[in-house]
Design a protein around this motif. Structure first.
Motif, PDB file in Angstrom:
ATOM      1  N   GLY A 137       1.844  -4.898  13.707  1.00 16.81           N
ATOM      2  CA  GLY A 137       1.005  -5.943  13.122  1.00 16.81           C
ATOM      3  C   GLY A 137       0.934  -5.977  11.607  1.00 16.81           C
ATOM      4  O   GLY A 137       0.338  -6.881  11.047  1.00 16.81           O
ATOM      5  N   VAL A 138       1.526  -4.996  10.943  1.00 19.52           N
ATOM      6  CA  VAL A 138       1.529  -5.038   9.483  1.00 19.52           C
ATOM      7  C   VAL A 138       2.959  -4.920   8.966  1.00 19.52           C
ATOM      8  O   VAL A 138       3.794  -4.280   9.590  1.00 19.52           O
ATOM      9  CB  VAL A 138       0.684  -3.903   8.856  1.00 19.52           C
ATOM     10  N   SER A 139       3.214  -5.549   7.840  1.00 18.14           N
ATOM     11  CA  SER A 139       4.510  -5.399   7.198  1.00 18.14           C
ATOM     12  C   SER A 139       4.492  -4.127   6.374  1.00 18.14           C
ATOM     13  O   SER A 139       3.477  -3.776   5.782  1.00 18.14           O
ATOM     14  CB  SER A 139       4.790  -6.589   6.292  1.00 18.14           C
ATOM     15  N   ARG A 140       5.606  -3.467   6.352  1.00 15.91           N
ATOM     16  CA  ARG A 140       5.726  -2.254   5.557  1.00 15.91           C
ATOM     17  C   ARG A 140       6.840  -2.450   4.548  1.00 15.91           C
ATOM     18  O   ARG A 140       7.735  -3.252   4.757  1.00 15.91           O
ATOM     19  CB  ARG A 140       5.982  -1.051   6.459  1.00 15.91           C
ATOM     20  N   TYR A 141       6.730  -1.702   3.446  1.00 14.14           N
ATOM     21  CA  TYR A 141       7.663  -1.922   2.348  1.00 14.14           C
ATOM     22  C   TYR A 141       8.386  -0.638   2.034  1.00 14.14           C
ATOM     23  O   TYR A 141       7.767   0.405   1.835  1.00 14.14           O
ATOM     24  CB  TYR A 141       6.898  -2.460   1.139  1.00 14.14           C
ATOM     25  N   ASP A 142       9.698  -0.729   1.983  1.00 13.26           N
ATOM     26  CA  ASP A 142      10.535   0.438   1.893  1.00 13.26           C
ATOM     27  C   ASP A 142      11.512   0.249   0.744  1.00 13.26           C
ATOM     28  O   ASP A 142      12.266  -0.712   0.716  1.00 13.26           O
ATOM     29  CB  ASP A 142      11.287   0.575   3.219  1.00 13.26           C
ATOM     30  N   LEU A 143      11.495   1.172  -0.208  1.00 18.14           N
ATOM     31  CA  LEU A 143      12.411   1.103  -1.339  1.00 18.14           C
ATOM     32  C   LEU A 143      13.850   1.216  -0.862  1.00 18.14           C
ATOM     33  O   LEU A 143      14.164   2.047  -0.017  1.00 18.14           O
ATOM     34  CB  LEU A 143      12.147   2.265  -2.295  1.00 18.14           C
ATOM     35  N   ARG A 144      14.707   0.413  -1.430  1.00 17.41           N
ATOM     36  CA  ARG A 144      16.119   0.585  -1.173  1.00 17.41           C
ATOM     37  C   ARG A 144      16.614   1.740  -2.020  1.00 17.41           C
ATOM     38  O   ARG A 144      16.210   1.897  -3.160  1.00 17.41           O
ATOM     39  CB  ARG A 144      16.897  -0.662  -1.588  1.00 17.41           C
ATOM     40  N   LYS A 145      17.487   2.543  -1.461  1.00 23.09           N
ATOM     41  CA  LYS A 145      18.103   3.592  -2.275  1.00 23.09           C
ATOM     42  C   LYS A 145      18.958   2.917  -3.330  1.00 23.09           C
ATOM     43  O   LYS A 145      19.527   1.850  -3.090  1.00 23.09           O
ATOM     44  CB  LYS A 145      18.967   4.503  -1.402  1.00 23.09           C
ATOM     45  N   ARG A 154       5.544   2.456  -9.226  1.00 26.74           N
ATOM     46  CA  ARG A 154       5.396   3.917  -9.266  1.00 26.74           C
ATOM     47  C   ARG A 154       4.857   4.453  -7.946  1.00 26.74           C
ATOM     48  O   ARG A 154       5.301   5.493  -7.455  1.00 26.74           O
ATOM     49  CB  ARG A 154       4.476   4.334 -10.418  1.00 26.74           C
ATOM     50  N   VAL A 155       3.911   3.754  -7.405  1.00 26.42           N
ATOM     51  CA  VAL A 155       3.378   4.175  -6.100  1.00 26.42           C
ATOM     52  C   VAL A 155       4.490   4.179  -5.053  1.00 26.42           C
ATOM     53  O   VAL A 155       4.603   5.113  -4.252  1.00 26.42           O
ATOM     54  CB  VAL A 155       2.218   3.265  -5.651  1.00 26.42           C
ATOM     55  N   LEU A 156       5.315   3.167  -5.076  1.00 28.73           N
ATOM     56  CA  LEU A 156       6.411   3.115  -4.114  1.00 28.73           C
ATOM     57  C   LEU A 156       7.385   4.277  -4.330  1.00 28.73           C
ATOM     58  O   LEU A 156       7.834   4.908  -3.373  1.00 28.73           O
ATOM     59  CB  LEU A 156       7.155   1.777  -4.227  1.00 28.73           C
ATOM     60  N   LEU A 157       7.678   4.582  -5.584  1.00 29.17           N
ATOM     61  CA  LEU A 157       8.603   5.675  -5.878  1.00 29.17           C
ATOM     62  C   LEU A 157       8.017   7.018  -5.467  1.00 29.17           C
ATOM     63  O   LEU A 157       8.705   7.887  -4.932  1.00 29.17           O
ATOM     64  CB  LEU A 157       8.933   5.698  -7.373  1.00 29.17           C
ATOM     65  N   GLU A 158       6.719   7.184  -5.692  1.00 27.43           N
ATOM     66  CA  GLU A 158       6.078   8.468  -5.383  1.00 27.43           C
ATOM     67  C   GLU A 158       5.871   8.667  -3.884  1.00 27.43           C
ATOM     68  O   GLU A 158       5.558   9.757  -3.436  1.00 27.43           O
ATOM     69  CB  GLU A 158       4.716   8.547  -6.096  1.00 27.43           C
ATOM     70  N   ASN A 159       5.990   7.588  -3.129  1.00 29.31           N
ATOM     71  CA  ASN A 159       5.783   7.700  -1.687  1.00 29.31           C
ATOM     72  C   ASN A 159       6.984   7.163  -0.927  1.00 29.31           C
ATOM     73  O   ASN A 159       6.850   6.501   0.097  1.00 29.31           O
ATOM     74  CB  ASN A 159       4.518   6.932  -1.277  1.00 29.31           C
ATOM     75  N   GLU A 160       8.129   7.511  -1.456  1.00 26.89           N
ATOM     76  CA  GLU A 160       9.362   6.951  -0.946  1.00 26.89           C
ATOM     77  C   GLU A 160       9.589   7.296   0.529  1.00 26.89           C
ATOM     78  O   GLU A 160      10.193   6.534   1.267  1.00 26.89           O
ATOM     79  CB  GLU A 160      10.524   7.475  -1.784  1.00 26.89           C
ATOM     80  N   GLU A 161       9.088   8.451   0.953  1.00 27.16           N
ATOM     81  CA  GLU A 161       9.309   8.886   2.329  1.00 27.16           C
ATOM     82  C   GLU A 161       8.485   8.066   3.315  1.00 27.16           C
ATOM     83  O   GLU A 161       8.844   7.905   4.465  1.00 27.16           O
ATOM     84  CB  GLU A 161       8.938  10.363   2.481  1.00 27.16           C
ATOM     85  N   ASP A 162       7.327   7.623   2.859  1.00 25.60           N
ATOM     86  CA  ASP A 162       6.433   6.912   3.769  1.00 25.60           C
ATOM     87  C   ASP A 162       6.851   5.469   3.915  1.00 25.60           C
ATOM     88  O   ASP A 162       7.721   4.984   3.211  1.00 25.60           O
ATOM     89  CB  ASP A 162       4.998   6.994   3.243  1.00 25.60           C
ATOM     90  N   HIS A 163       6.204   4.821   4.841  1.00 22.96           N
ATOM     91  CA  HIS A 163       6.443   3.400   5.036  1.00 22.96           C
ATOM     92  C   HIS A 163       5.115   2.714   4.882  1.00 22.96           C
ATOM     93  O   HIS A 163       4.394   2.479   5.847  1.00 22.96           O
ATOM     94  CB  HIS A 163       7.059   3.156   6.406  1.00 22.96           C
ATOM     95  N   LEU A 164       4.799   2.419   3.629  1.00 22.09           N
ATOM     96  CA  LEU A 164       3.456   1.946   3.297  1.00 22.09           C
ATOM     97  C   LEU A 164       3.278   0.474   3.624  1.00 22.09           C
ATOM     98  O   LEU A 164       4.176  -0.340   3.409  1.00 22.09           O
ATOM     99  CB  LEU A 164       3.193   2.166   1.808  1.00 22.09           C
TER     100      LEU A 164
END
Lengths: 159, 159
Positions: B80-88, B28-38
């Motif tokens: 230095g950090v990995s970021r996680y990005d939802l696939r469309k 849910r966090v990933l879906l709610e922050n889809e624009e960001d690269h957390l």
DNA sequence: CATCCAGTGATAATCATTATCAGATTGTAT
DNA sequence: ATACAATCTGATAATGATTATCACTGGATG
């Protein structure tokens, strides 16, 4: 080779850096292993063979410096270490990579290939492109052949 | 949103994984922050707001799992950090990124743009492309405007 | 109910990279 | 040559992201 070292030396001097023996040894290792994609640790071990007194920190510092001067590109294939790749002489853009997901081999593509795409990005997104990173993940020629021969060895008719 | 969670749930089940409350909160966090690269840490802090008992290790484990299932893509912008990005949904290829070297902003491009390039790679290099990563480094629209207005404020006539 | 096992949380361990700091080296002006 | 300042180096400590470990939980199964 000497020619390229001279060029790099001049590039360093133009920013008032020196080509110290340690830095030269590091550059030589990079030139001699241009095909590979060495990690800092890899470079350190190779440099140590010719200059055993060099320290790991110095290698990191040199690679960082060369990276700032755009002599090398720092790349990351997602395996937890940064790798350093010499730019071809006169190349204004970074070259591309083909990473095989079967055997892990990395092939380089010197051709730009992205001229059209960059025009689109500049025109349509108003983004002024300075550089790019392009990596393809897939199956290399060798692994494709192995897959075919494995399938034909196993004459069951099914894959 | 619920629809997409359902899809992910099914994807997990198909590999006999469960959508535990912790995993759902992470998704849910990933879906709610889809624009960001957390980063993993970012996700952890956001998940903690809704589920304070969750552990950092679980977030890492979940992101790793989602990454294997190709629900998210693990990317690295060299900081230095990995970021996680939802696939469309339904996207077979990873989307591209425009990273601004001035302000650090990251914009996404959904269009493929690489169809022609991939054909060349397959034809000329015999490499079977499965996926790609393309990142442009440059100056975003906003920073370009700021550069222009800074130049005109400083009316020396030179840039 | 007893058992099993994926999943979890806390925390220790790992590993690449960076920071620190005293000493070495170089260039320059005298 | 000598003195000085700045740059550079090597050893090592520190940092920070990620992974491994391990005892425990909670749901499924018989």
């Amino acid at each position: 080779m000497e020619h390229r070292i001279d060029r790099i030396k001049k590039q360093l001097h133009s920013q008032s850096y020196k080509l110290t023996p340690q830095r030269e040894a590091t550059v030589r290792v990079l030139l001699e292993n241009e095909e590979d994609h060495l990690s800092a640790e890899d470079v350190y071990l190779l440099v140590k063979e010719k200059a055993p007194e060099i320290g790991l920190a110095t290698v990191y510092r040199t690679l960082e410096l060369l990276s700032e001067l755009k002599v090398v590109d720092k790349i990351n294939f997602g395996d937890g270490v940064s790798r350093y790749d010499l730019r071809k002489e006169g190349a204004e853009h970074f070259h591309h990579h083909l990473v095989c997901i079967e055997c892990g081999s990395v092939e380089e593509i010197e051709e730009d290939l992205l001229t059209d795409v960059e025009k689109i990005v500049e025109g349509q997104w108003g983004f002024e492109v300075k550089d790019h990173r392009l990596t393809f993940h897939g199956i290399c020629r060798v692994c494709q052949k192995q897959a075919v021969s494995a399938a034909s060895t196993n004459e069951s008719g099914k894959e």
